[in-house]
Design a protein around this motif. Structure first.
Motif, mmCIF file in Angstrom:
data_model
loop_
_atom_site.group_PDB
_atom_site.id
_atom_site.type_symbol
_atom_site.label_atom_id
_atom_site.label_comp_id
_atom_site.label_asym_id
_atom_site.label_seq_id
_atom_site.Cartn_x
_atom_site.Cartn_y
_atom_site.Cartn_z
ATOM 1 N N ILE A 146 0.886 -1.161 -0.077
ATOM 2 C CA ILE A 146 0.125 0.050 0.015
ATOM 3 C C ILE A 146 0.953 1.226 0.112
ATOM 4 O O ILE A 146 1.766 1.419 0.945
ATOM 5 N N PRO A 148 1.889 5.285 -1.071
ATOM 6 C CA PRO A 148 1.348 6.834 -0.848
ATOM 7 C C PRO A 148 1.587 7.622 -2.045
ATOM 8 O O PRO A 148 1.970 7.254 -3.032
ATOM 9 N N PRO A 174 -2.032 1.476 -5.072
ATOM 10 C CA PRO A 174 -1.339 2.862 -5.082
ATOM 11 C C PRO A 174 -2.506 3.802 -4.280
ATOM 12 O O PRO A 174 -3.540 3.579 -4.068
ATOM 13 N N GLU A 176 -4.829 6.704 -3.930
ATOM 14 C CA GLU A 176 -6.019 6.883 -4.728
ATOM 15 C C GLU A 176 -5.670 8.487 -5.154
ATOM 16 O O GLU A 176 -6.400 8.925 -6.213
ATOM 17 N N ILE A 177 -4.968 9.306 -4.690
ATOM 18 C CA ILE A 177 -4.768 10.807 -5.044
ATOM 19 C C ILE A 177 -3.771 10.814 -6.309
ATOM 20 O O ILE A 177 -3.793 11.595 -6.914
ATOM 21 N N LYS A 205 -10.181 3.593 -2.416
ATOM 22 C CA LYS A 205 -9.777 4.471 -1.247
ATOM 23 C C LYS A 205 -9.209 3.584 0.123
ATOM 24 O O LYS A 205 -9.630 2.328 -0.018
ATOM 25 N N ALA A 207 -10.411 3.868 3.061
ATOM 26 C CA ALA A 207 -11.407 3.263 3.757
ATOM 27 C C ALA A 207 -12.161 2.194 3.201
ATOM 28 O O ALA A 207 -12.835 1.392 4.053
ATOM 29 N N GLY A 210 -8.436 -0.337 1.046
ATOM 30 C CA GLY A 210 -7.400 -0.343 1.879
ATOM 31 C C GLY A 210 -7.666 -1.317 3.271
ATOM 32 O O GLY A 210 -7.263 -2.225 3.710
ATOM 33 N N ASN A 211 -8.918 -0.913 3.697
ATOM 34 C CA ASN A 211 -9.480 -1.696 5.073
ATOM 35 C C ASN A 211 -9.621 -3.063 4.517
ATOM 36 O O ASN A 211 -9.417 -4.049 5.449
ATOM 37 N N GLY A 227 0.945 7.938 6.301
ATOM 38 C CA GLY A 227 0.845 8.622 7.499
ATOM 39 C C GLY A 227 0.645 7.898 8.975
ATOM 40 O O GLY A 227 0.350 6.606 8.751
ATOM 41 N N GLU A 248 6.459 2.360 7.213
ATOM 42 C CA GLU A 248 7.269 3.481 7.155
ATOM 43 C C GLU A 248 6.167 4.824 7.004
ATOM 44 O O GLU A 248 5.554 4.808 6.146
ATOM 45 N N GLY A 250 5.400 8.682 9.253
ATOM 46 C CA GLY A 250 5.809 10.101 9.088
ATOM 47 C C GLY A 250 7.093 10.347 9.906
ATOM 48 O O GLY A 250 7.688 9.530 10.510
ATOM 49 N N CYS A 282 8.925 11.947 3.291
ATOM 50 C CA CYS A 282 9.032 11.664 4.741
ATOM 51 C C CYS A 282 10.229 11.953 5.067
ATOM 52 O O CYS A 282 10.436 12.218 6.335
ATOM 53 N N HIS A 329 -4.889 18.927 1.295
ATOM 54 C CA HIS A 329 -3.577 18.828 1.859
ATOM 55 C C HIS A 329 -3.130 20.239 1.989
ATOM 56 O O HIS A 329 -2.596 20.635 2.921
ATOM 57 N N LYS A 332 -4.866 21.764 4.915
ATOM 58 C CA LYS A 332 -4.122 21.366 6.143
ATOM 59 C C LYS A 332 -2.775 22.176 6.425
ATOM 60 O O LYS A 332 -2.352 22.671 7.452
HETATM 61 O O1 TXE Z 1 -2.031 9.305 3.730
HETATM 62 P P1 TXE Z 1 -2.347 7.931 4.176
HETATM 63 P P2 TXE Z 1 -2.844 10.623 3.355
HETATM 64 C C1 TXE Z 1 1.841 11.660 6.079
HETATM 65 C C2 TXE Z 1 1.689 13.256 5.893
HETATM 66 C C3 TXE Z 1 0.341 13.294 5.443
HETATM 67 C C4 TXE Z 1 -0.738 12.313 6.215
HETATM 68 C C5 TXE Z 1 -1.969 12.118 5.510
HETATM 69 O O2 TXE Z 1 1.617 13.798 7.134
HETATM 70 O O3 TXE Z 1 -0.358 14.687 5.554
HETATM 71 O O4 TXE Z 1 0.420 11.222 6.010
HETATM 72 O O5 TXE Z 1 -1.673 11.783 4.244
HETATM 73 C C6 TXE Z 1 -3.944 4.140 1.893
HETATM 74 N N1 TXE Z 1 -6.260 0.883 5.179
HETATM 75 N N2 TXE Z 1 2.161 11.176 4.824
HETATM 76 O O6 TXE Z 1 -3.976 10.775 4.156
HETATM 77 O O7 TXE Z 1 -3.882 7.971 4.438
HETATM 78 C C7 TXE Z 1 -4.153 5.271 1.157
HETATM 79 O O8 TXE Z 1 -5.474 4.896 0.171
HETATM 80 C C8 TXE Z 1 -5.329 0.397 4.392
HETATM 81 C C9 TXE Z 1 3.515 10.555 5.173
HETATM 82 O O9 TXE Z 1 -2.766 10.783 2.068
HETATM 83 O O10 TXE Z 1 -1.420 7.387 5.217
HETATM 84 C C10 TXE Z 1 -2.961 5.208 0.640
HETATM 85 O O11 TXE Z 1 -2.778 4.433 -0.551
HETATM 86 N N3 TXE Z 1 -5.039 1.558 3.643
HETATM 87 C C11 TXE Z 1 4.216 9.580 3.929
HETATM 88 C C12 TXE Z 1 -1.848 5.210 1.877
HETATM 89 O O12 TXE Z 1 -2.728 4.409 2.678
HETATM 90 C C13 TXE Z 1 -5.477 2.773 3.770
HETATM 91 C C14 TXE Z 1 3.502 9.698 2.716
HETATM 92 C C15 TXE Z 1 -1.380 6.411 2.129
HETATM 93 O O13 TXE Z 1 -2.518 7.220 2.693
HETATM 94 C C16 TXE Z 1 -6.284 3.240 4.921
HETATM 95 C C17 TXE Z 1 2.217 10.255 2.661
HETATM 96 C C18 TXE Z 1 -6.642 2.212 5.614
HETATM 97 N N4 TXE Z 1 -7.612 2.238 6.599
HETATM 98 C C19 TXE Z 1 1.549 10.710 3.780
HETATM 99 N N5 TXE Z 1 -6.356 4.525 4.803
HETATM 100 C C20 TXE Z 1 5.515 9.165 4.002
HETATM 101 N N6 TXE Z 1 5.669 8.462 5.179
HETATM 102 O O14 TXE Z 1 6.154 9.073 3.027
HETATM 103 C C21 TXE Z 1 -5.539 5.030 3.747
HETATM 104 N N7 TXE Z 1 -5.061 3.888 3.135
#
Ligand code: TXE
Length: 480
Positions: A146, A148, A174, A176-177, A205, A207, A210-211, A227, A248, A250, A282, A329, A332
Motif C-alpha cells: 500500500i 502513498p 497505489p 487514490e490521490i 480509497k 477506507a 485499503g481496509n 501517515g 514506513e 511520518g 517523509c 492537503h 491542512k
Molecule cells: O496518507 P494515508 P494521507 C503523512 C503526511 C500526510 C498524512 C496523511 O503527514 O499529511 O500522512 O496523508 C491508504 N487501510 N504521509 O491521508 O492515508 C491510502 O489509500 C489501508 C507520510 O494521504 O496514510 C494510500 O494508498 N490503507 C508519508 C496510503 O494508505 C489505507 C506519505 C497512504 O495514505 C487506509 C504520505 C486504511 N484504513 C503521507 N487509509 C510518508 N511516510 O512518506 C488510507 N490508506
C-alpha cells in the motif's frame, strides 16, 4: 475528457465490479483529469483468487527468471520515461525535473536493483560438533503493498520489486490521490512477461479497498508507507490475523547546523531538506536547529536562498516548486501556518497560498515558508505538517541540540552539518532516528537499511531487509 483508469486483475485491465468511479484532479490546475475505480472487497476477492492460483508456479520459477522480468519491466518503463515523468507531474503537482531525475529514475533503479538481487545471500549456515544447520528463505504467498502519493511510482516499485523478487504474488494498492503511473505500469506487465495473477493492481480509497486488504484472511503480509494514524490502523487490523507488517510512517525530522559547518553547503542542504517536493517527502526536515553563535547569519542566508526558489507550473521547464498534492492537503498545511502564528511564531518567509496566473490559477500552490520563535515543544514543532515549512530553532551546545532533536514522537531521519568528523559520529550515534546524514541530506544507497524508530514506523526496507520481510525463514538441521 478525463482518462478512465482500470484495475489490473489476473492479467487483464478490469473495471471495478460495482462500476463505481471517483474523480481525481490535477493539483496544478484544480481540475478533474482522471476517473479512478472505487474498488471494494468484491474486486479484492477476484484479485486474491488470481494471486493464489498463480502462486505455486511463480514460487517455483527460479529467482533469476523472476528478476529478469523485473529488469524487462524496468526497460519498458525506461522506453516511456518521459511519458511517465509527465504523468507523475500532472498527477502529483511536482516539477518535471523531480519526476524525471528522482521519481521515474528511481522507479527504474528499484526494479533493476531488486531484479539483480542474490536471494541465496540471505541464507546462513551453522556448524556445531554434532549438528549442521542451514536456513532457507521462501516466499510468503499472497502479500499486499500500500503506497502513498508523495513519490508515487518510486514508492510503489520500492515495495513491488522485492515482493515479486522474493517469489510472492502481489495485491498492489497505489494512493487514490496519484493512481496514474501505477496504472501505466500495470499496462506493461503482460508485455514484460509476468504470468496472470502474479501482480494485481487495485485502485481505490483507504477506507474501502485499503481496509479490505488489511482484513483479508489470505493476504499474509502488508508493506505500507503513509501517515502514522493510517499505519496504526493497519497494524491493529493486521494483528487480528498475525499478518506480517512493515510500516514506513511520518517524521518530524531535525537538521542540526553547528557553527563549524561549511556554511554555504549547510545553507544549500537545509533549503533542499525543507522544500524539495514542496516539503512532501517523509525525509524532509521541518525543524532546523542552528547553533546560537551563527543563528542570525544562517537565518538571513537561508531565507534569501529559499526566496529564490522558482514557484510555478510543474510542467514548465525551470520550475523548482510546484503544487501541493490536493486541496485538502493544501488546506491542512495552511492551517498549520495559522497555528504557528497562534503559537507566537514570527513569519520570515512565505506563509500563504500562491496564485500562479494562467493555466494554474486555481492550483494548490503553497509558498516555501520559514518561521522562528517557536518553542521546540509547540504543536508546530511536534506534528508532521508534510509541506514546505521550516521552523528555525537556536541551540546553545551539542547536548541541547541532541535533546531538541530527540524531543518528538518521531524518529525517521536527521541531518548533521559540522566540520568536525568526531562530532558528526558522536551526534549520529546519539540521535534517535533510523537514518542520519552527515553533511548531506537524502543521499540514498538503495542497498542500505531504510526506516524509522518510534512513531516513524516498524521494520526496515532496502535491499536485504525488504527481501527478508517478504520471505519466511526456515531452519533445517541434521545430525552429523
Ligand atoms: O496518507 P494515508 P494521507 C503523512 C503526511 C500526510 C498524512 C496523511 O503527514 O499529511 O500522512 O496523508 C491508504 N487501510 N504521509 O491521508 O492515508 C491510502 O489509500 C489501508 C507520510 O494521504 O496514510 C494510500 O494508498 N490503507 C508519508 C496510503 O494508505 C489505507 C506519505 C497512504 O495514505 C487506509 C504520505 C486504511 N484504513 C503521507 N487509509 C510518508 N511516510 O512518506 C488510507 N490508506
Amino acid at each position: 475528457m478525463p482518462v478512465t483508469i482500470q484495475n489490473f486483475i489476473d492479467g487483464a485491465l478490469t473495471a471495478p465490479q460495482s462500476g463505481a468511479y471517483f474523480d481525481t484532479d490535477e493539483p496544478a490546475t484544480g481540475k478533474p483529469y482522471a476517473r479512478v475505480p472505487d474498488s471494494d472487497a468484491a474486486d479484492l476477492d477476484l484479485a486474491v483468487a488470481a494471486a493464489q492460483r498463480a502462486f505455486p508456479a511463480w514460487k517455483a520459477t527460479p529467482a533469476k527468471e523472476r528478476g529478469a522480468l523485473l529488469i524487462k519491466l524496468a526497460e519498458l518503463i525506461e522506453q516511456k520515461k518521459e511519458a511517465f515523468a509527465q504523468a507523475e507531474s500532472v498527477d502529483n503537482g511536482k516539477p518535471l525535473y523531480l519526476s524525471r531525475d528522482v521519481d521515474i529514475f528511481r522507479a527504474i533503479a528499484n526494479l533493476r536493483n531488486f531484479g539483480s538481487a542474490d536471494l541465496d545471500a540471505l541464507n546462513q549456515t551453522f556448524e556445531k560438533d554434532t549438528s549442521s544447520s542451514y536456513t532457507l528463505r521462501q516466499p510468503i504467498g499472497v502479500v499486499s503493498i500500500i503506497s502513498p502519493w508523495n513519490l508515487p511510482l518510486l514508492l510503489f516499485t520500492w515495495k513491488l520489486a522485492p515482493a515479486l523478487m522474493a517469489g510472492n504474488c502481489v495485491i498492489a494498492k497505489p494512493s487514490e490521490i496519484t493512481p496514474m503511473t501505477a496504472y501505466m505500469l500495470s499496462e506493461l506487465l503482460n508485455e514484460a512477461g509476468f504470468p496472470p495473477g502474479v501482480v494485481n493492481v487495485l485502485h481505490g480509497k483507504g477506507a474501502s479497498i485499503g481496509n479490505a486488504i488489511t482484513a483479508h484472511p489470505h493476504i499474509k503480509a502488508i508493506s505500507f508507507t503513509g501517515g502514522t494514524p493510517t499505519g496504526l490502523a493497519i497494524y491493529q487490523g493486521a494483528a487480528k490475523q498475525l499478518k506480517k507488517v512493515s510500516l514506513e510512517l511520518g517524521g518530524k525530522n531535525p537538521t542540526l547546523v553547528f557553527a563549524d559547518a561549511d556554511f554555504d553547503k549547510a545553507v544549500a542542504g537545509v533549503v533542499a531538506s525543507a522544500f524539495t517536493n514542496q516539503g512532501q517527502v517523509c525525509l524532509c526536515s521541518e525543524r532546523i536547529l542552528i547553533e546560537a553563535s551563527i543563528y542570525e547569519k544562517f537565518k538571513t542566508a537561508m531565507v534569501e536562498k529559499a526566496r529564490q526558489i522558482t514557484i510555478g507550473d510543474p510542467l514548465v521547464e525551470g520550475t523548482q516548486h510546484g503544487a501541493t498534492v490536493s486541496k485538502a492537503h493544501m488546506e491542512k498545511i495552511l492551517s498549520y501556518f495559522d497555528l504557528a502564528v497562534e503559537e507566537g511564531g514570527t513569519l520570515l518567509l512565505g506563509g500563504k497560498r500562491r496564485i500562479v496566473e494562467g493555466r494554474c490559477k486555481d492550483g494548490y500552490f503553497v509558498e516555501p515558508t520559514i518561521f522562528e520563535n517557536l518553542a521546540p515543544t509547540c504543536r508546530i514543532n511536534q506534528e508532521e505538517v508534510f509541506g514546505p515549512l521550516a521552523v528555525l530553532i537556536p541551540f546553545a551546545d551539542e547536548a541541547e541540540a541532541i535533546a531538541i532533536a530527540n524531543g518528538t514522537p518521531f524518529g525517521l531521519s536527521a541531518s548533521v552539518f559540522t566540520g568536525s568528523a568526531e562530532r558528526g559520529t558522536r551526534v549520529a550515534a546519539a540521535i534517535d532516528s533510523g537514518i542520519v546524514w552527515i553533511n548531506c541530506w537524502n543521499v540514498r544507497d538503495l542497498d542500505t537499511p531504510f526506516g524509522g524508530m518510534k512513531h516513524s514506523g516498524i521494520g526496515r526496507e532496502g535491499k536485504q531487509r525488504a527481501l527478508e520481510f517478504f520471505t519466511e525463514e526456515k531452519t533445517v538441521t541434521k545430525l552429523k
